[in-house]
Design an enzyme around this catalytic site. Structure first.
Site, mmCIF file in Angstrom:
data_model
loop_
_atom_site.group_PDB
_atom_site.id
_atom_site.type_symbol
_atom_site.label_atom_id
_atom_site.label_comp_id
_atom_site.label_asym_id
_atom_site.label_seq_id
_atom_site.Cartn_x
_atom_site.Cartn_y
_atom_site.Cartn_z
ATOM 1 N N GLY A 573 1.255 -1.651 -6.745
ATOM 2 C CA GLY A 573 1.676 -1.020 -5.216
ATOM 3 C C GLY A 573 0.468 -0.420 -4.573
ATOM 4 N N GLY A 575 0.008 2.979 -1.688
ATOM 5 C CA GLY A 575 0.557 4.167 -1.227
ATOM 6 C C GLY A 575 -0.155 4.662 -0.236
ATOM 7 N N MET A 579 -3.845 3.538 -4.670
ATOM 8 C CA MET A 579 -3.315 2.339 -5.362
ATOM 9 C C MET A 579 -2.418 2.693 -6.638
ATOM 10 S SD MET A 579 -4.799 -0.076 -3.646
ATOM 11 C CE MET A 579 -4.933 -1.560 -4.228
ATOM 12 N N VAL A 580 -1.381 1.635 -6.862
ATOM 13 C CA VAL A 580 -0.776 1.751 -8.169
ATOM 14 C C VAL A 580 -0.768 0.694 -8.973
ATOM 15 C CG1 VAL A 580 1.742 2.193 -9.153
ATOM 16 C CG2 VAL A 580 0.958 3.264 -6.811
ATOM 17 N N LYS A 593 -0.916 5.937 -10.773
ATOM 18 C CA LYS A 593 -1.337 6.039 -9.237
ATOM 19 C C LYS A 593 -2.639 6.676 -9.364
ATOM 20 C CE LYS A 593 0.720 8.850 -6.204
ATOM 21 N NZ LYS A 593 1.721 9.252 -5.274
ATOM 22 N N ASP A 690 10.519 14.305 1.086
ATOM 23 C CA ASP A 690 10.282 12.795 1.533
ATOM 24 C C ASP A 690 11.110 11.890 0.696
ATOM 25 O OD1 ASP A 690 8.793 11.138 2.879
ATOM 26 O OD2 ASP A 690 6.820 11.073 1.443
#
Ligand code: NAG
Ligand code: NAG
Ligand code: NAG
Ligand code: NAG
Ligand code: NAG
Ligand code: NAG
Ligand code: NAG
Ligand code: NAG
Ligand code: NAG
Ligand code: NAG
Ligand code: NAG
Length: 866
Positions: A573, A575, A579-580, A593, A690
């Protein structure tokens, strides 16, 4: 290059400032301008600086016209409409004692898609200004203008719902006019027309008119065939207190028949009305020595002023008042016997008088009540406009003295009982000198009973029952004629012993004191136990604060992170903050993360998330395996959730399956449980800030877990808190929080409601035309759930459960936070939805999911630490 660009930008900024200075005393509001568009901005044709109305009103929603065949300029393309509340008001700053031109503009443009012409009232403070009735007008747009001298420095302009249709407004334009101009004996001036006499001219506004009056040309057919136009290319001196634009004065009309009078039929303002005229003249023809031009002005045959001789290329303004009896109202300019030339007219303004008989509430009382409202963070939709008048819009909880319209009403009673008030008793209460009754009972007020209450002469009744007040009752309150109720304040000392000066006789009827010492002692015991408990809780919190630095077992070195990710091999992923990667720790899979930068913002969010996640544990919150904090390297290591996020499971992106209705309901319930735990289950309570579909992750069994706590914040329980920066994701941000910066758990409820709407409709949260909540709003009346539900569900759901979920989502996204449910109510309602859906499934012969849902209900009824 960058430097040059910076210089250029600052130059542009300076130019803007200079131009805006020319607009001193101007307020130009573009109502309903979307939050993501630049404000202020310069309107390209008039060069007026328009500002978003966002900060001038706290209710209403943004809309945009759908059709614009008439080419309305940008400020009139958007609008604010008011589906909630009866009266919604703008609060504006003006200069007391100066005449202002106030223009309200309305462009319907079928913004709501209903094509139903609205009808509603426009109020100026407590007085009716106009009724806006598009049905009667038969046009797509209208505007109202008055010239008005405010009696205070603030001005309220209100839109009032009078029937079925929704009030709206496109723009508000306020201009401070020149000193001593447009003065009336009494009342304000409502514009009927403002015109000039050019066959081919177009409308004139700012910058040609320094006050931005709009001059409409008598062009085309509206230029009577009995008139002849004359014009000049020379400069006309326009300096008097009215300063009409020079471009207006260079044209004039004269009668074609030199012996006939110049006749102008007035627009009707109703018979028997008082008319005010401002006629502007300038001689723009080159006269021969023998020539004179002199004429009279008359209204329905009655001469209004001395004969007029226009000055050569210089302005003369004649102002006059007249009344018209009967239906016709005709203004005539007639040449006098000694005049050799026919009359002429360059420009004409016509007004009727409008009276605003109701006085506004006393300025100081208004300031005091607003101060109280702000202190307690009350946001009641009905608390807008004048607090006391008109009577039908009296603010809830107030009463006022207002027998005589010409006298400013005063606030005589304030009832804020059961309003969730926290903090101490507002000092601003003492600025309501005519207050007779004060009811602050059944709140969570703390601190002492203030002495000033005893010095308020009119105050006769005070109910402070059921709060958490402490200290003792001041001497000043112990007087005859004052009824003071203070029962249900366990920490308030009522006995004589703790009064500073012992009193022989208790004069105040303190109701609770009779409730005997036993109760007081019992309460004291409870209090001591509670305090002890609280002390341990505090101890627990301070331990938590240490964890970030000390909890070694969860802390990993950077080289360990490199190892666990196999040198960052597998990206899962990406974000906003980094980066993840996927990795393994002790054989179990984790998601890592890596924060890209050590900017302060990044670090703050990192620390906040670590602090929070090391402290809270709930099966529906993603858990933190550990973290890395080594020099520039910041990483968060979470449990790995193989099924991606909810967003993917709605869109089908990333090769994810579309989840069915019962799984959606269960996901919604699990998310709600996680949120409820944040709001009430942990100390201090937290708001996530969020909540969105992309932050709801699914584990191997499709159990939902809320993730991404980087911007989460603790908040003071029921008390809302103000933060300087509004954070969150566009479309999910609570509009009330956005407006007020006040954060409370209800902001999460709003975002959660948006998530629910997404799960129900599978529409984008924000599209070019709509916010999903608005889209649902427009569809709701159609009573057909299939129109609203995600077509990807193929109708496979219990419509009863769908309706209930939809109603729940709509209530969560109410613009007013006070009307939104709290998470425990959401949870209860969702369980009912699931029960409906379950019974449908079992009736259908018991599909696989039914078992799954029943299990999930049992295992997650109560939020519980893992
Ligand atoms: C109002 O707008 C519609 C289209 O949106 C147009 O057809 C109509 O002519 C307009 N009416 C007037 C009076 O301009
Ligand atoms: C208007 O009058 C005020 C005082 O009454 C004065 O201070 C101000 O300068 C005047 N403005 C103009 C434009 O004449
Ligand atoms: C315009 O008229 C004003 C007032 O009558 C006068 O003071 C001014 O000098 C005139 N300006 C010109 C350019 O004639
Ligand atoms: C014009 O008005 C004056 C008084 O203001 C009057 O004496 C005169 O007769 C009027 N002339 C005409 C043509 O009406
Ligand atoms: C102007 O002339 C008309 C007729 O031509 C006459 O009736 C009227 O009295 C005159 N008015 C004045 C003020 O001389
Ligand atoms: C409010 O005050 C008026 C007098 O000004 C009184 O007639 C009325 O009953 C009061 N209303 C309430 C709800 O106390
Ligand atoms: C204040 O309002 C509540 C209801 O909101 C009511 O029960 C109470 O009697 C009112 N207090 C007074 C003093 O009128
Ligand atoms: C004072 O407030 C309490 C709590 O709201 C209420 O129970 C009580 O009836 C009130 N007393 C009076 C006289 O209004
Ligand atoms: C006061 O606050 C506590 C928790 O903060 C809450 O449980 C209680 O209901 C509140 N009381 C009132 C009267 O609002
Ligand atoms: C009353 O409570 C406040 C906090 O709410 C505290 O600061 C104050 O010291 C207390 N006063 C007394 C006399 O206990
Ligand atoms: C604002 O948002 C809307 C909807 O997302 C979009 O259509 C529009 O282009 C945006 N405007 C600006 C100036 O970013």
């Amino acid at each position: 290059m960058t430097k040059f660009l910076g210089l250029l930008l600052s130059l542009i900024a300076i130019i803007h400032i200079i131009q805006a200075q020319g607009q001193q005393g101007f307020t130009s509001l573009d109502c309903g301008l979307p939050a993501n568009e630049t404000s202020p901005y310069e309107e390209s044709y008039t060069k007026l600086m328009f500002t978003s109305d966002e900060t001038f009103i706290r209710s209403g929603r943004n809309g945009r016209i759908r059709e614009n065949p008439e080419g309305f300029a940008k400020p009139y393309e958007t609008l604010r409409y008011f589906p909630d509340g009866i009266r919604n008001c703008y609060g504006l700053k003006v200069e007391k004692g100066r005449t202002h031109m106030i223009v309200a503009r309305f462009v319907y443009g079928n913004y709501d898609g209903f094509d139903v012409k609205p009808k509603f009232d426009l109020y100026l403070g407590p007085n009716l200004w106009a009724t806006i009735d598009f049905q009667r007008l038969g046009t797509n747009s209208t505007n109202e203008e008055i010239l008005h001298m405010p009696t205070s420095d603030s001005l309220q302009i209100c839109l009032v719902k009078t029937g079925e249709t929704t009030p709206f407004i496109s723009a508000l334009e306020i201009r401070a006019l020149g000193n001593d101009s447009y003065i009336t004996k009494s009342g304000s001036l409502m514009r009927l027309s403002r015109s000039y006499f050019s066959k081919s001219g177009s409308n004139i506004r700012y910058m040609k008119d320094i006050y931005d009056r709009e001059w409409v040309a008598h062009n085309g057919a509206s230029f009577q065939k009995e008139w002849t136009q004359i014009s000049t290319a020379l400069d006309v001196n326009n300096s008097n207190k009215y300063v009409p634009p020079k471009d207006v004065l260079i044209h004039a009309a004269t009668p074609t028949d030199a012996n006939a009078p110049l006749t102008i039929e007035l627009p009707s303002g109703g018979s028997g009305e008082e008319y005010y005229f401002y006629a502007h003249f300038a001689e723009i023809q080159d006269l021969q020595a023998k020539d004179t031009r002199e004429f009279n002005i008359s209204l329905n045959g009655e001469v209004l002023s001395d004969p007029i001789i226009p000055k050569k290329l210089d302005i003369t303004t004649v102002s006059s008042v007249g009344t018209c009896q009967g239906m016709e109202c005709i203004l005539q300019l007639t040449r006098t016997n000694r005049s050799t030339l026919s009359p002429l007219i360059n420009a004409l303004e016509i007004f009727t008088v409008i009276r605003f008989p109701q006085s506004e509430t006393d300025e100081n009382d208004v300031a005091a009540i607003k101060n109280i409202e702000a202190k307690y963070g009350l946001s009641r939709i009905a608390w807008q406009g004048d607090p006391c008048v008109p009577r039908q819009f009296l603010w809830g909880g107030l009463n006022c003295s207002n027998t005589d319209m010409s006298i400013s009403p005063r606030i005589t009673s304030l009832n804020l009982s059961s309003s969730g008030l926290t903090g101490n008793i507002a000092a601003a209460v003492q600025n309501l000198p005519q207050l007779e009754k004060l009811d602050l009972s059944n709140n969570n007020l703390t601190g002492g009973v203030p002495e000033f209450l005893g010095n308020m002469k009119s105050l006769m009744f005070i109910n402070l029952s059921r709060n958490n007040l402490n200290g003792s009752i001041p001497q000043a309150l112990q007087k005859q004629g004052l009824e003071l109720l203070v029962d249900g304040n366990p920490m308030l000392c009522l006995s004589n012993a703790c009064r500073k000066r012992p009193k022989k006789k208790v004069l105040v009827p303190i109701v609770a004191s009779i409730a005997s010492a036993a109760v007081v002692i019992a309460v004291l015991v409870i209090f001591l136990v509670w305090r002890k408990k609280k002390a341990t809780a505090v101890g627990g919190t301070s331990m938590v604060n240490d964890t970030f630095a000390n909890k070694k077992s969860r802390r990993f070195t950077y080289s360990e992170v490199v190892k666990m990710t196999n040198n960052f091999q597998r990206v899962i992923g990406k974000g906003g903050s980094g980066m993840v990667y996927q990795g393994t720790v002790n054989g179990s899979e984790v998601a890592i993360k890596l924060l890209s930068q050590t900017s302060t913002q990044g670090y703050e969010q990192f620390k906040a998330e670590v602090d929070l996640l090391l402290r809270v544990h709930h099966t529906n919150l993603v858990s933190l395996v550990g973290y890395c904090y080594e020099g520039d390297h910041l990483a968060l290591i979470y449990e790995f959730l193989p099924n991606g996020d909810l967003k993917q499971h709605l869109s089908g992106k990333g090769g994810r399956s579309i989840i069915n209705w019962s799984v959606r309901l269960r996901t919604a319930l699990e998310t709600a449980l996680g949120l409820e735990y944040l709001h009430v289950g942990c100390t201090p309570p937290m708001v996530h800030r969020d909540v969105k579909t992309a932050n709801i992750l699914l584990d191997e069994n499709f159990k939902a877990k809320l993730a991404d706590f980087g911007i989460s914040r603790s908040f003071g329980g029921r008390e809302s808190q103000e933060f300087t920066e509004v954070a969150g994701t566009h479309g999910y941000i609570d509009p009330e929080y956005y407006r007020t910066n006040r954060l409370a758990e209800k902001s999460d409820v709003y975002s959660y409601g948006v998530v629910l709407l997404e799960m129900i409709t599978n529409k984008p949260v924000i599209s070019e035309e709509y916010h999903v909540a608005e889209w649902v709003g427009t569809k709701l009346n159609q009573c057909d759930i299939t129109e609203i539900m995600d077509p990807k569900l193929c109708g496979d759901y219990d419509s009863n459960s769908a309706w209930r979920a939809l109603e729940l989502a709509v209530s969560c996204t109410d613009t007013s936070s006070s009307k939104r449910p709290i998470m425990s109510q959401v949870i209860n309602e969702l369980k009912e939805c699931i029960a409906c859906e379950n019974s449908r499934i079992s009736n259908n012969g018991g599909l696989l999911e039914s078992q799954e849902i029943n299990i999930s209900l049992d295992s997650t009824v109560v939020p519980r630490a893992r």
